[in-house]
Design an enzyme around this catalytic site. Structure first.
Site, short mmCIF file in Angstrom:
data_model
loop_
_atom_site.label_atom_id
_atom_site.label_comp_id
_atom_site.label_asym_id
_atom_site.label_seq_id
_atom_site.Cartn_x
_atom_site.Cartn_y
_atom_site.Cartn_z
N ARG A 1 0.83 -1.21 0.00
CA ARG A 1 0.00 0.00 0.00
C ARG A 1 0.87 1.26 0.00
O ARG A 1 0.43 2.32 -0.37
CB ARG A 1 -0.87 0.04 1.26
CG ARG A 1 -1.93 -1.03 1.26
CD ARG A 1 -2.68 -1.01 2.60
NE ARG A 1 -3.32 -2.29 2.84
CZ ARG A 1 -4.54 -2.61 2.46
NH1 ARG A 1 -5.28 -1.75 1.82
NH2 ARG A 1 -5.04 -3.80 2.70
N PHE B 1 -5.26 -3.69 -1.84
CA PHE B 1 -5.67 -5.06 -2.21
C PHE B 1 -7.16 -5.18 -2.52
O PHE B 1 -7.60 -6.12 -3.15
CB PHE B 1 -5.35 -6.06 -1.09
CG PHE B 1 -3.94 -5.97 -0.58
CD1 PHE B 1 -2.91 -5.57 -1.43
CD2 PHE B 1 -3.64 -6.29 0.73
CE1 PHE B 1 -1.60 -5.48 -0.97
CE2 PHE B 1 -2.33 -6.19 1.21
CZ PHE B 1 -1.33 -5.79 0.37
N LYS C 1 0.90 -19.09 8.02
CA LYS C 1 0.07 -19.43 9.16
C LYS C 1 -0.11 -18.20 10.06
O LYS C 1 0.68 -17.27 9.92
CB LYS C 1 0.68 -20.61 9.93
CG LYS C 1 2.14 -20.34 10.36
CD LYS C 1 2.41 -20.54 11.79
CE LYS C 1 2.17 -19.44 12.70
NZ LYS C 1 3.18 -18.58 13.18
N LYS D 1 12.97 -26.11 8.33
CA LYS D 1 14.24 -26.09 9.07
C LYS D 1 14.99 -27.40 8.84
O LYS D 1 14.38 -28.48 8.82
CB LYS D 1 13.99 -25.87 10.56
CG LYS D 1 13.52 -24.44 10.85
CD LYS D 1 13.43 -24.16 12.33
CE LYS D 1 12.79 -22.80 12.58
NZ LYS D 1 13.75 -21.71 12.73
N GLU E 1 12.07 -18.98 23.27
CA GLU E 1 12.56 -17.75 22.65
C GLU E 1 12.94 -16.76 23.74
O GLU E 1 12.26 -16.68 24.77
CB GLU E 1 11.46 -17.12 21.79
CG GLU E 1 11.13 -17.95 20.57
CD GLU E 1 10.17 -17.21 19.66
OE1 GLU E 1 10.64 -16.54 18.72
OE2 GLU E 1 8.96 -17.28 19.90
N ASP F 1 -0.34 -19.17 17.75
CA ASP F 1 0.83 -18.76 16.97
C ASP F 1 1.85 -19.88 16.81
O ASP F 1 2.46 -20.03 15.76
CB ASP F 1 1.49 -17.55 17.67
CG ASP F 1 2.64 -16.99 16.85
OD1 ASP F 1 2.43 -16.71 15.66
OD2 ASP F 1 3.75 -16.82 17.40
N HIS G 1 3.66 -24.94 14.60
CA HIS G 1 5.02 -25.48 14.70
C HIS G 1 5.13 -26.71 15.60
O HIS G 1 5.71 -27.73 15.23
CB HIS G 1 5.98 -24.42 15.25
CG HIS G 1 5.96 -23.12 14.50
ND1 HIS G 1 5.72 -23.05 13.15
CD2 HIS G 1 6.14 -21.84 14.92
CE1 HIS G 1 5.76 -21.78 12.77
NE2 HIS G 1 6.01 -21.03 13.82
N LYS H 1 7.74 -17.14 25.04
CA LYS H 1 8.49 -15.91 24.73
C LYS H 1 9.16 -15.42 26.01
O LYS H 1 8.66 -15.69 27.11
CB LYS H 1 7.52 -14.82 24.27
CG LYS H 1 6.70 -15.20 23.06
CD LYS H 1 7.29 -14.62 21.82
CE LYS H 1 6.55 -15.02 20.58
NZ LYS H 1 7.35 -14.90 19.39
C1 BG6 Z 1 6.64 -17.50 13.99
C2 BG6 Z 1 5.87 -16.89 15.10
O1 BG6 Z 1 5.83 -18.38 13.26
O2 BG6 Z 1 7.75 -18.21 14.52
C3 BG6 Z 1 6.75 -15.99 15.94
O3 BG6 Z 1 4.80 -16.12 14.57
C4 BG6 Z 1 7.98 -16.73 16.41
O4 BG6 Z 1 6.03 -15.52 17.07
C5 BG6 Z 1 8.67 -17.40 15.23
O5 BG6 Z 1 8.86 -15.81 17.01
C6 BG6 Z 1 9.80 -18.30 15.70
O6 BG6 Z 1 10.50 -18.74 14.59
P1 BG6 Z 1 12.04 -19.06 14.68
O7 BG6 Z 1 12.37 -19.58 13.34
O8 BG6 Z 1 12.74 -17.79 15.04
O9 BG6 Z 1 12.17 -20.09 15.75
#
Ligand code: BG6
Length: 457
Positions: free
Chosen positions: A61, A99, A150, A184, A218, A237, A242, A332
């Site tokens: 945009r 969009f 996702k 990965k 993280e 998330d 994952h 986190k």
């Molecule tokens: C993303 C999430 O899918 O994966 C994030 O939305 C997260 O919140 C990230 O930080 C982590 O990915 P990676 O590859 O840094 O472990």
């Protein structure tokens, strides 16, 4: 040139055009393009994995010129890739537009004639369906592929609804649903490691394994994604996507082959065999947490109950995994950044698959210590893929984009899979919404997260 030569040349030119690749990214001024997509494309280009006349069209945009768009990206290109980026940016086009307006689709159509198109929707998911509808109404979807980030939906109903809307204009094989953990290196290697080593395969069951731990830890918080996070939370998330993807690769049975459909069939069987969470005793099975400074983050409500940490104990009701707990943890602002799978064998041994920061396989053995007194010590034998194959390890987006551009679905999430995982977690989301936590925030930044003793019962 005689007439036959002219005809041959014409056929050559037109057929060449038909097979050239165009990747169109909606939402191209966002971080994903700079941090992940362009570096991945540069690597694919370097390794001759893109068509020679590959084109990248970024749509955003923001009213910026093409050269501003490229300058913005340049800041994120690594020093070693600057020269190749200068070459690659000749392939980059920026189109400004909204969009929901027809204008941008008309501009696109002018550029896209005779091309096989990949549309990457790096936008909030509320835009997925409207963009697809517009692409359809401008006849841009024939033979096109859609790549989607996702989370797909926010619970079972919304995922079903979104799927229904996309299916009105697309077949499932045209859709690539990204879970970047599947790209990965170590996650990608799980099946081969398990099934190309009969010694591992022979002990991969409840008779030999006490429990399995899967952790994505993280050290960063939610960064500048306050609004997104308030609507999403960690269960949606990271867990629904994952964590469940890694779990299904660790737990599934051997597929008949490594083809995408055989792998998917086995993943689906495992996801179907996961025991539902007992809602009357939920606290013994799933724990949520929020870090101390979360409520002070930008765009976060001062009394927010959104979780930034989840741990769960999961059981798989099939013959292989009878009563083996899978302990899953993701959060986190924890003490450090790492992701790994630990297989805790009965009677002391461990196999550790380290996904990041280094890709490593470690085996923990009881090793007798030399000397006069008999003593046994736990020792870790480590094999580092990162050290040995530094230059060949592909980053997740490089692998995934490369596969999608080759029309290979192997490392993507299939529809059944994400509906099954939404099916598992939607009752938890509802339960949590009806029963707000009384103890949030409940863990300190830089710690190991909230107390998980209750999961061990
Ligand atoms: C993303 C999430 O899918 O994966 C994030 O939305 C997260 O919140 C990230 O930080 C982590 O990915 P990676 O590859 O840094 O472990």
């Amino acid at each position: 040139m005689n007439i036959i030569k002219c005809v041959l040349l014409f056929i050559l030119i037109t057929s060449f055009k038909l097979h050239s690749e165009v990747l169109v990214v909606f939402g191209a001024t966002g971080d994903l393009t700079k941090r992940k997509l362009i570096p991945a494309l540069i690597n694919l280009y370097k390794h001759h994995q893109l068509d020679e006349d590959f084109t990248f069209i970024g749509i955003g945009r923001r009213e910026i010129s093409q050269s501003q768009f490229c300058d913005d990206i340049s800041n994120f290109v690594s020093h070693g890739d600057k020269v190749i980026w200068n070459e690659f940016k000749e392939k980059v086009i920026y189109l400004q537009g909204s969009f929901d307006q027809d204008e941008i689709y008309k501009k696109l159509k002018d550029r896209l004639e005779n091309k096989k198109n990949f549309f990457y929707l790096a936008t909030p998911q509320s835009s997925f369906s409207p963009i697809v509808k517009k692409l359809h109404s401008h006849q841009l979807l024939t033979d096109a592929r859609i790549i989607i980030e996702k989370p797909f939906g926010k619970d079972l109903d919304s995922a079903r609804q979104l799927q229904k809307e996309l299916y009105q204009h697309l077949e499932w094989k045209q859709i690539y649903l990204i879970d970047h953990y599947l790209g990965k290196e170590m996650v990608n290697n799980v099946l081969s490691l398990r099934f190309d080593n009969p010694i591992l395969n022979s002990v991969w069951d409840y008779q030999h394994i006490d429990n399995v731990e899967i952790t994505i830890s993280e050290d960063i918080g939610i960064e500048s994604r306050g609004s997104f996070w308030e609507e999403t939370g960690l269960l949606r998330d990271m867990f629904q996507s994952h964590m469940m993807q890694v779990l299904s690769l660790i737990a599934m049975d051997k597929p008949i082959s490594y083809s995408e459909s055989d792998i998917r069939n086995e993943k689906v069987k495992i996801l179907k065999a996961i025991r539902s969470f007992p809602l009357d005793n939920i606290n013994n099975y799933i724990v949520r947490g929020q870090y101390d400074s979360y409520r002070k983050e930008k765009d976060v409500a001062a009394n927010s109950n959104v979780e930034t940490f989840v741990a769960a104990k999961i059981f798989i009701d099939n013959e292989r995994w009878f009563n083996v707990p899978f302990i899953l943890k993701a959060g986190k602002k924890l003490s450090k950044r790492f992701a790994e799978v630990v297989i805790n064998f009965k009677l002391a041994n461990q196999l550790i698959l380290r996904i990041q920061p280094q890709e490593e396989i470690a085996l923990v053995l009881n090793v007798p210590v030399p000397g006069y007194v008999h003593e046994v010590k736990k020792e870790e034998l480590v094999f580092s893929l990162r050290e040995k194959y530094q230059d060949s390890i592909r980053e997740a987006y490089e692998r995934l984009l490369g596969q999608a551009l080759k029309d290979d679905h192997t490392s993507f999430v299939c529809c059944d899979e994400h509906l099954l995982t939404w099916g598992l977690f939607t009752p938890i989301l509802n339960h949590w919404a009806q029963n707000p936590p009384s103890n949030f925030p409940n863990y300190m930044s830089g710690s190991e997260g909230p107390d998980l003793a209750i999961l061990k019962n």
